[in-house]
Enzyme design. Structure first.
Site, PDB file in Angstrom:
ATOM      1  N   ARG A 255      70.985   9.798  40.596  1.00 32.97           N
ATOM      2  CA  ARG A 255      70.471  11.057  40.229  1.00 32.97           C
ATOM      3  C   ARG A 255      69.083  10.962  40.348  1.00 32.97           C
ATOM      4  O   ARG A 255      68.425   9.931  39.732  1.00 32.97           O
ATOM      5  CB  ARG A 255      70.946  11.723  38.910  1.00 32.97           C
ATOM      6  CG  ARG A 255      72.371  11.840  38.900  1.00 32.97           C
ATOM      7  CD  ARG A 255      72.791  13.137  39.943  1.00 32.97           C
ATOM      8  NE  ARG A 255      74.276  13.630  39.822  1.00 32.97           N
ATOM      9  CZ  ARG A 255      75.214  13.008  40.295  1.00 32.97           C
ATOM     10  NH1 ARG A 255      74.997  12.174  41.449  1.00 32.97           N
ATOM     11  NH2 ARG A 255      76.540  13.454  40.084  1.00 32.97           N
TER      12      ARG A 255
ATOM     13  N   HIS B  28      55.271  19.025  36.150  1.00 33.71           N
ATOM     14  CA  HIS B  28      54.206  19.467  35.253  1.00 33.71           C
ATOM     15  C   HIS B  28      54.310  19.530  33.685  1.00 33.71           C
ATOM     16  O   HIS B  28      53.797  19.807  33.015  1.00 33.71           O
ATOM     17  CB  HIS B  28      53.674  20.952  35.470  1.00 33.71           C
ATOM     18  CG  HIS B  28      52.948  21.001  37.017  1.00 33.71           C
ATOM     19  ND1 HIS B  28      53.802  20.796  38.231  1.00 33.71           N
ATOM     20  CD2 HIS B  28      51.726  20.821  37.459  1.00 33.71           C
ATOM     21  CE1 HIS B  28      52.859  20.961  39.151  1.00 33.71           C
ATOM     22  NE2 HIS B  28      51.532  20.845  38.693  1.00 33.71           N
TER      23      HIS B  28
ATOM     24  N   ILE C 157      45.626  12.825  33.512  1.00 34.06           N
ATOM     25  CA  ILE C 157      46.617  12.265  33.170  1.00 34.06           C
ATOM     26  C   ILE C 157      47.076  10.977  34.038  1.00 34.06           C
ATOM     27  O   ILE C 157      47.789  10.043  33.821  1.00 34.06           O
ATOM     28  CB  ILE C 157      48.080  13.026  33.530  1.00 34.06           C
ATOM     29  CG1 ILE C 157      48.232  13.400  34.467  1.00 34.06           C
ATOM     30  CG2 ILE C 157      47.980  14.229  32.334  1.00 34.06           C
ATOM     31  CD1 ILE C 157      49.770  14.041  35.057  1.00 34.06           C
ATOM     32  N   ASP C 158      46.186  10.843  35.566  1.00 32.75           N
ATOM     33  CA  ASP C 158      46.375   9.815  36.167  1.00 32.75           C
ATOM     34  C   ASP C 158      45.752   8.726  36.054  1.00 32.75           C
ATOM     35  O   ASP C 158      46.045   7.633  36.491  1.00 32.75           O
ATOM     36  CB  ASP C 158      45.946  10.206  37.491  1.00 32.75           C
ATOM     37  CG  ASP C 158      46.595  11.576  37.918  1.00 32.75           C
ATOM     38  OD1 ASP C 158      47.670  11.864  37.534  1.00 32.75           O
ATOM     39  OD2 ASP C 158      46.054  12.353  38.849  1.00 32.75           O
TER      40      ASP C 158
HETATM   41  O1  F6P Z   1      45.640  15.006  39.027  1.00 36.19           O
HETATM   42  C1  F6P Z   1      46.496  15.298  38.093  1.00 36.19           C
HETATM   43  C2  F6P Z   1      48.034  15.825  38.778  1.00 36.19           C
HETATM   44  O2  F6P Z   1      49.004  16.240  37.781  1.00 36.19           O
HETATM   45  C3  F6P Z   1      48.461  14.639  39.605  1.00 36.19           C
HETATM   46  O3  F6P Z   1      49.237  13.633  38.928  1.00 36.19           O
HETATM   47  C4  F6P Z   1      49.612  15.427  40.551  1.00 36.19           C
HETATM   48  O4  F6P Z   1      49.770  14.856  41.873  1.00 36.19           O
HETATM   49  C5  F6P Z   1      48.652  16.851  40.796  1.00 36.19           C
HETATM   50  O5  F6P Z   1      47.798  16.796  39.670  1.00 36.19           O
HETATM   51  C6  F6P Z   1      49.377  18.097  40.949  1.00 36.19           C
HETATM   52  O6  F6P Z   1      48.388  19.132  41.110  1.00 36.19           O
HETATM   53  P1  F6P Z   1      48.918  20.522  40.967  1.00 36.19           P
HETATM   54  O7  F6P Z   1      48.957  20.944  39.604  1.00 36.19           O
HETATM   55  O8  F6P Z   1      48.057  21.530  41.801  1.00 36.19           O
HETATM   56  O9  F6P Z   1      50.353  20.817  41.982  1.00 36.19           O
END
Ligand code: F6P
Length: 365
Positions: free
Chosen positions: A284, A290, A142-143
């Site tokens: 806020r 996630h 997603i990044d």
């Molecule tokens: O690389 C995808 C990602 O969702 C990032 O945007 C986020 O920093 C990381 O994974 C979160 O990782 P985890 O699911 O291990 O908390």
């Protein structure tokens, strides 16, 4: 006609919408057009280290999975065979178990491996290719921070989710005359925040590529207030930080066995705390977390993932091991896996940032 092959498939790193669509495209074209068979490897590279994490993967297994988020194969972002967490009497120790992975692929009689993942997974694939493993990669995250491809799948769905969240924040911000801060994922790249910030009408967009100054953010908020707009929306990347300040980190890499990267989070609160005493409006903070990675893939992500999955078979047919599929100018092409190891970041001089600025969006610089 080329002989049918037996291919292993794994999904590694954080999940994202579209993984199942890719698996479906790969297996269906592989079986129907080439007569290949597939072995599903569960929980990323863990499935090639630990026993009993493999299973046959046929067309039947791909029925009904197109709209499903996540991955039917499971995943892990702590299973790097070059630095694999092993519990010993003294605690967790990271060990190189990559030779074992190569042996396991031989035992499974794999003619090749398809590794679907982000920078971590593809970088491991590149290292395994260096040791002689026949592997091809597919870029997901997603990044959208993988170089070598114009876009990763998963990004479009996350962008829609963040944009919708910004829309929703608008109505409540306006009702209460509040400043709403939305913390967005993306690690050290601001693509997700930038795109959704513009699409969702954010007033301030703070991304890792542009460290922000509190005074500059305040100027944007005050400018809005003089136009009788006392609510404002700030979209901030989890990897954004104030000039001279530090990244907001939830856990250090060293504290997470096998992970190798920090866990980011908290940038929204840091920003809100820095602003709070300087403005009258209440602030806020919303952390989408996630939610950005879960749920059904968008049509665009389903399509991109399906194209990636089908294209992998061309690379296999042409012996282009050590490569990954990539999107370039709307074509799906093959690029060396080494490409995925280069960092991709928002071009701060690019059109998108320039146009956003010209519309009055503040970047905090
Ligand atoms: O690389 C995808 C990602 O969702 C990032 O945007 C986020 O920093 C990381 O994974 C979160 O990782 P985890 O699911 O291990 O908390």
């Amino acid at each position: 006609m080329a002989r049918p092959l037996r291919l292993g498939v794994l999904t590694g790193g954080g999940d994202c919408p579209g993984l199942n669509a890719l698996i479906r495209g790969l297996v269906r074209r592989g079986v129907h057009e080439f007569g290949h068979s597939f072995v599903g490897i569960e929980n990323g590279y863990m499935g090639l280290v630990e026993p009993e994490l493999v299973r046959p993967l046929g067309v039947e297994d791909t029925r009904g999975i197109l709209p499903k988020g996540g991955t039917i194969l499971g995943t892990s972002n702590k299973a790097n065979p070059f630095s694999y967490p092993v519990r010993e009497a003294s605690g967790w120790v990271d060990k190189d178990v990559s030779d074992g992975v190569l042996r396991r692929c031989e035992e499974l009689r794999l003619d090749g491996l398809v590794a679907i993942g982000g920078d971590g997974t593809l970088s491991i694939a590149h290292q395994l290719a260096g040791k002689g493993l026949k592997v091809v990669g597919c870029p997901k995250t997603i990044d959208n921070d993988l170089s070598g491809t114009d876009q990763t799948f998963g990004f479009d769905t996350a962008r829609l989710i963040v944009t919708e969240a910004l829309d929703r924040l608008h109505s409540t911000a306006e009702s209460h005359d509040r400043v709403m801060v939305l913390e967005v994922m993306g690690r050290h790249a601001g693509f997700l925040t930038l795109d959704s910030g513009i699409a969702g009408g954010a007033d301030v967009i703070l991304i890792p590529e542009i460290p922000y100054r509190v005074e500059s953010v305040l100027e944007t908020l005050r400018r809005r207030a003089t136009r009788r707009r006392s609510f404002s929306i700030i979209a901030i990347s989890e990897g954004a930080y104030p000039e001279g300040g530090a990244l907001s980190v939830l856990a250090q890499a060293a504290d997470i066995p096998g992970r190798g990267v920090v866990r980011l989070g908290g940038s929204g609160k840091v920003c809100a705390d820095l602003l709070a005493s300087h403005i009258e409006a209440e602030i806020r903070v919303t952390v989408l977390g996630h939610l950005q990675r879960g749920g059904s893939p968008s049509a665009a992500d389903r399509l991109l993932a399906t194209r990636y999955g089908c294209k992998v078979l061309d690379l296999v047919r042409d012996g282009q091991w050590g490569h990954m599929v990539a999107l370039r100018n709307n074509d799906i092409i093959a690029v060396p896996l080494s490409e995925s190891r280069k960092e991709r970041r928002v071009d701060v001089q690019g059109d998108l940032v320039r146009f956003a600025r010209s519309m009055g969006i503040g970047f905090g610089d």
